[in-house]
Design a protein around this motif. Structure first.
Motif, mmCIF file in Angstrom:
data_model
loop_
_atom_site.group_PDB
_atom_site.id
_atom_site.type_symbol
_atom_site.label_atom_id
_atom_site.label_comp_id
_atom_site.label_asym_id
_atom_site.label_seq_id
_atom_site.Cartn_x
_atom_site.Cartn_y
_atom_site.Cartn_z
ATOM 1 N N VAL A 73 0.815 -1.219 0.000
ATOM 2 C CA VAL A 73 0.000 0.000 0.000
ATOM 3 C C VAL A 73 0.849 1.270 0.000
ATOM 4 C CG1 VAL A 73 -1.927 -1.147 1.129
ATOM 5 C CG2 VAL A 73 -0.188 -0.018 2.523
ATOM 6 N N ARG A 74 2.171 1.112 0.244
ATOM 7 C CA ARG A 74 3.037 2.292 0.280
ATOM 8 C C ARG A 74 4.488 1.847 0.162
ATOM 9 N NH1 ARG A 74 3.822 6.177 5.591
ATOM 10 N NH2 ARG A 74 4.687 8.019 4.546
ATOM 11 N N SER A 75 5.307 2.576 -0.596
ATOM 12 C CA SER A 75 6.733 2.288 -0.716
ATOM 13 C C SER A 75 7.510 3.588 -0.569
ATOM 14 C CB SER A 75 7.054 1.642 -2.067
ATOM 15 O OG SER A 75 6.495 0.359 -2.163
ATOM 16 N N ARG A 76 8.561 3.555 0.242
ATOM 17 C CA ARG A 76 9.399 4.735 0.454
ATOM 18 C C ARG A 76 10.860 4.331 0.392
ATOM 19 N NH1 ARG A 76 7.705 6.169 6.193
ATOM 20 N NH2 ARG A 76 7.411 3.910 6.201
ATOM 21 N N ASN A 540 8.551 -1.163 2.296
ATOM 22 C CA ASN A 540 7.194 -1.392 1.808
ATOM 23 C C ASN A 540 6.242 -1.569 2.982
ATOM 24 O OD1 ASN A 540 7.751 -1.649 -1.151
ATOM 25 N ND2 ASN A 540 9.026 -3.340 -0.421
ATOM 26 N N THR A 541 5.144 -0.864 2.943
ATOM 27 C CA THR A 541 4.064 -1.054 3.908
ATOM 28 C C THR A 541 3.032 -1.972 3.259
ATOM 29 O OG1 THR A 541 4.432 1.155 4.816
ATOM 30 C CG2 THR A 541 2.336 0.091 5.336
ATOM 31 N N CYS A 542 2.758 -3.110 3.904
ATOM 32 C CA CYS A 542 1.914 -4.145 3.315
ATOM 33 C C CYS A 542 0.709 -4.448 4.213
ATOM 34 C CB CYS A 542 2.717 -5.438 3.111
ATOM 35 S SG CYS A 542 4.280 -5.213 2.232
ATOM 36 N N ARG A 543 -0.303 -5.106 3.604
ATOM 37 C CA ARG A 543 -1.444 -5.595 4.372
ATOM 38 C C ARG A 543 -2.054 -6.783 3.626
ATOM 39 N NH1 ARG A 543 -5.600 -0.567 3.279
ATOM 40 N NH2 ARG A 543 -5.901 -0.912 1.034
ATOM 41 N N GLU A 550 -9.974 -3.110 10.825
ATOM 42 C CA GLU A 550 -9.005 -2.591 11.799
ATOM 43 C C GLU A 550 -7.721 -3.408 11.815
ATOM 44 O OE1 GLU A 550 -10.907 -2.368 15.552
ATOM 45 O OE2 GLU A 550 -12.369 -0.862 14.929
ATOM 46 N N GLU A 551 -7.529 -4.251 10.841
ATOM 47 C CA GLU A 551 -6.326 -5.089 10.815
ATOM 48 C C GLU A 551 -5.103 -4.229 10.509
ATOM 49 O OE1 GLU A 551 -4.693 -8.781 8.123
ATOM 50 O OE2 GLU A 551 -6.790 -8.786 8.755
ATOM 51 N N PRO A 552 -4.037 -4.335 11.324
ATOM 52 C CA PRO A 552 -2.856 -3.476 11.113
ATOM 53 C C PRO A 552 -2.051 -3.903 9.884
ATOM 54 C CG PRO A 552 -2.420 -5.054 12.862
ATOM 55 C CD PRO A 552 -3.875 -5.216 12.500
ATOM 56 N N THR A 553 -1.255 -2.951 9.375
ATOM 57 C CA THR A 553 -0.326 -3.232 8.281
ATOM 58 C C THR A 553 1.001 -3.711 8.865
ATOM 59 O OG1 THR A 553 0.465 -0.954 8.295
ATOM 60 C CG2 THR A 553 -1.376 -1.478 6.824
ATOM 61 N N PHE A 554 1.884 -4.181 8.001
ATOM 62 C CA PHE A 554 3.232 -4.540 8.440
ATOM 63 C C PHE A 554 4.222 -4.025 7.399
ATOM 64 C CE2 PHE A 554 1.701 -8.027 5.872
ATOM 65 C CZ PHE A 554 2.778 -8.373 5.067
ATOM 66 N N GLU A 555 5.497 -3.875 7.802
ATOM 67 C CA GLU A 555 6.514 -3.299 6.913
ATOM 68 C C GLU A 555 7.550 -4.341 6.535
ATOM 69 O OE1 GLU A 555 7.915 0.107 9.070
ATOM 70 O OE2 GLU A 555 6.425 1.422 8.135
ATOM 71 N N LEU A 556 8.023 -4.237 5.306
ATOM 72 C CA LEU A 556 9.013 -5.172 4.785
ATOM 73 C C LEU A 556 10.029 -4.391 3.966
ATOM 74 C CD1 LEU A 556 9.684 -8.227 4.555
ATOM 75 C CD2 LEU A 556 8.396 -8.235 2.416
ATOM 76 N N ASP A 557 11.306 -4.451 4.369
ATOM 77 C CA ASP A 557 12.375 -3.733 3.675
ATOM 78 C C ASP A 557 13.014 -4.623 2.612
ATOM 79 O OD1 ASP A 557 11.876 -1.708 5.408
ATOM 80 O OD2 ASP A 557 13.700 -1.975 6.607
ATOM 81 N N THR A 558 13.461 -3.973 1.541
ATOM 82 C CA THR A 558 14.232 -4.676 0.524
ATOM 83 C C THR A 558 15.508 -5.236 1.148
ATOM 84 O OG1 THR A 558 13.452 -3.046 -1.079
ATOM 85 C CG2 THR A 558 15.277 -4.469 -1.755
ATOM 86 N N LYS A 559 15.841 -6.471 0.798
ATOM 87 C CA LYS A 559 17.067 -7.067 1.308
ATOM 88 C C LYS A 559 18.253 -6.436 0.601
ATOM 89 C CE LYS A 559 19.527 -11.448 1.925
ATOM 90 N NZ LYS A 559 19.499 -12.915 1.672
#
Length: 576
Positions: A73-76, A540-543, A550-559
């Motif tokens: 849902v979001r990438s920075r 990356n912000t994922c879901r 109300e389910e929270p998102t989680f974040e995953l960084d590029t290796k």
């Protein structure tokens, strides 16, 4: 435990009346005529989705593609922010700015990091928080440009304390300090510091501001001073001496400045200051007098490229005359090119006079003056301007006289020989190139100190100080990254080199430049391209695709790849 296709193992989800269901990994076996179930592990800490995935694996079912289960849902961009942020932590930049954490301190840290990563205006910086993790890293993702301007004011109030702390870190009693002056142009006409002066940016018609940079002997910045744009170099020098002996509490110091900075008048003032030694150079007019009086004998250069002497005109000083043949050739070629260009344009004026297009002597003089001033060659031409006539010729004797000084320069210092050798005196003077490198970095796309848009004097001073602190971070990062950059890593090569000969790079550095690669075959980088490489590490912000409200998102960084990992690891090499 490695879980693969196994009909005897399965996931059992057991409901609990008043608690979440128990998730059990079980095994069923046949013993005699009955089936026996045995619990292998309690997986209740897993989510329902994770349990269902394991259940599918145990059943031998193919797992669904990730994008059918999760969505980004979001990438920075994150990697460059991580590198800069970790470097600032290694440098203890927060406590350097202020001992107490505060919103203002966080805003300034964010602006410093932003200028290293991607220098922009304060408005553009505040609007870029969503493009990277920088705002989140420093906890200022909600800040607008007005808060950033307020933080600049906060920073300027603390400049004196910050520079004192930098001086304690990097300047030593009796050590060398490098100082030079540069300028940058202003947009607008409201700033009181804006004046017309010698423009090092080549921006005619623009008001400018001058600033002096004080560094340690390696070129690491310690202090920046701001002056009106028409202030001459020598006028700024004694302010630096006051800072060194007053603000920074150094009883003895060796100040290194170029010949335009430390003039005879400044030397007389420095000699009255106890504990202040200096290294500078003579101007061409003074060198010419030494040649004419025989103090400098050109035939001595047949055997060596430098020698030390003294002269009654410079009592108590050591003079070291050097001749660089490569520089002599370069200056000769440049002068010949300018003479040829001037001659061509003067011949054009001559034809205009001959054809009658120019008749009045005053108009001929104006046209000739433009040509002469354009190439700064007036001293090498003899001009004859009359009504309807114009003649000129090159003053060959004057050209030959100047050519004798090509490649010649004279270092002057009052530091005793027992404290500083002849070769090291020359090396120390030439180390001013480190300050020149700092100015290039400040003015280039690396930090973009110019153009300056601020209107008030305080904001201009704060902007320049912020840029200096950004260069402080970049300087240390560059030192840590030298093995990954095109930069030379063999410092001994410089220390043992001929002090007069042109600076050369080591064989290893030349190999990197020629092949554009490092020893391991991977690309060599500039500072900016390595930052760009790190910027491909994305957060990356994922879901879950079919998520509950109300389910929270989680974040995953590029290796990180191997080069990115090496760059991040080398940040830990930064030492104070």
């Amino acid at each position: 435990m490695a879980l693969g296709y196994n009909q005897s193992m399965y996931i059992d989800i057991v409901p609990n009346r008043n608690s979440p269901p128990a998730i059990l990994l079980r095994e069923s076996t046949r013993e005699g005529g009955r089936i026996v179930k045995r619990t292998l592990a309690n997986l209740s800490s897993l989510s329902r989705e994770q349990a269902e995935s394991i259940r599918a694996v145990l059943k031998g079912e193919p797992l669904a593609p990730v994008d059918s289960l999760f969505e980004v849902v979001r990438s920075r961009t994150h990697g460059a922010v991580q590198a800069i942020g970790q470097a600032m932590q290694r440098l203890h930049l927060g406590p350097l700015l202020d001992s107490k954490p505060s919103r203002q301190r966080d805003l300034v840290l964010a602006m410093i990091a932003a200028r290293v990563r991607d220098p922009q205006s304060k408005l553009a910086t505040s609007r870029s928080w969503d493009h990277s993790t920088l705002g989140e890293w420093f906890g200022v993702a909600d800040a607008d440009e007005h808060e950033l301007y307020g933080a600049l004011d906060w920073l300027l109030e603390r400049q004196d304390k910050i520079e004192r702390r930098l001086a304690r870190r990097h300047l030593a009693e009796g050590g060398r300090v490098l100082y030079d002056l540069s300028s940058s142009y202003l947009e607008g006409s409201h700033c009181p510091l804006g004046r017309r002066g010698y423009s090092r940016d080549g921006k005619k018609g623009k008001l400018q501001v001058n600033y002096g940079l004080l560094t340690d002997d390696r070129g690491c910045p310690v202090s920046i001073s701001v002056f009106a744009g028409n202030t001459s170099d020598p006028q700024t020098l004694m302010d630096q001496v006051d800072s060194l002996q007053g603000r920074f509490d150094l009883q003895s110091v060796i100040l290194v400045g170029d010949r335009g900075m430390i003039s005879q008048k400044q030397i007389e003032a420095l000699d009255k200051r106890s504990g202040v030694d200096w290294i500078t150079a003579l101007k061409n007019g003074a060198i010419r007098k030494l040649v004419d009086t025989g103090a400098i004998q050109m035939d001595l250069f047949d055997e060596r490229n430098l020698f030390e002497f003294s002269d009654p005109a410079y009592p108590g000083e050591r003079l070291i005359v050097c001749r660089n043949p490569s520089l002599a050739t370069l200056r000769g070629e440049k002068r010949n090119a300018l003479l040829e260009a001037t001659t061509r344009e003067l011949e054009t004026v001559q034809r205009m006079v001959a054809s009658g297009r120019l008749k009045a002597a005053d108009k001929i003089g104006v046209r000739v003056g433009k040509v002469i001033n354009k190439y700064k060659m007036a001293k090498h031409f003899e001009l004859d301007i009359q009504e309807g006539q114009f003649h000129f010729q090159v003053n060959a004797a004057q050209v030959a006289e100047e050519a004798t000084l090509d490649g010649l320069y004279v270092i002057r210092t009052a530091v005793p020989r027992e404290h500083l050798s002849t070769d090291d005196t020359v090396r120390h003077y030439k180390s001013l190139s480190q300050v020149e490198a700092a100015f290039r970095s400040l003015k280039s796309d690396d930090l973009k100190i110019r153009p300056i848009y601020h209107y008030t004097e305080d904001r201009v001073r704060a902007h320049l100080f912020l840029c200096m602190l950004a260069y402080y971070v970049k300087w240390h990062m560059t030192e840590a990254w030298r093995p990954l950059l095109f930069a030379d890593t063999e410092r001994e090569h410089r220390a043992q080199a001929d002090p007069v000969a042109p600076a050369t790079r080591s064989d290893a550095a030349l190999e990197k430049v020629a092949t554009k690669t490092l020893d391991d075959g991977t690309p060599a980088h500039s500072f900016r391209t390595l930052l760009n490489e790190l910027s491909t590490i994305v957060r990356n912000t994922c879901r879950r695709r079919h998520h509950e409200a109300e389910e929270p998102t989680f974040e995953l960084d590029t290796k990180p790849n191997a080069k990115q990992r090496a760059a991040l690891d080398r940040i830990n090499d930064i030492r104070l």
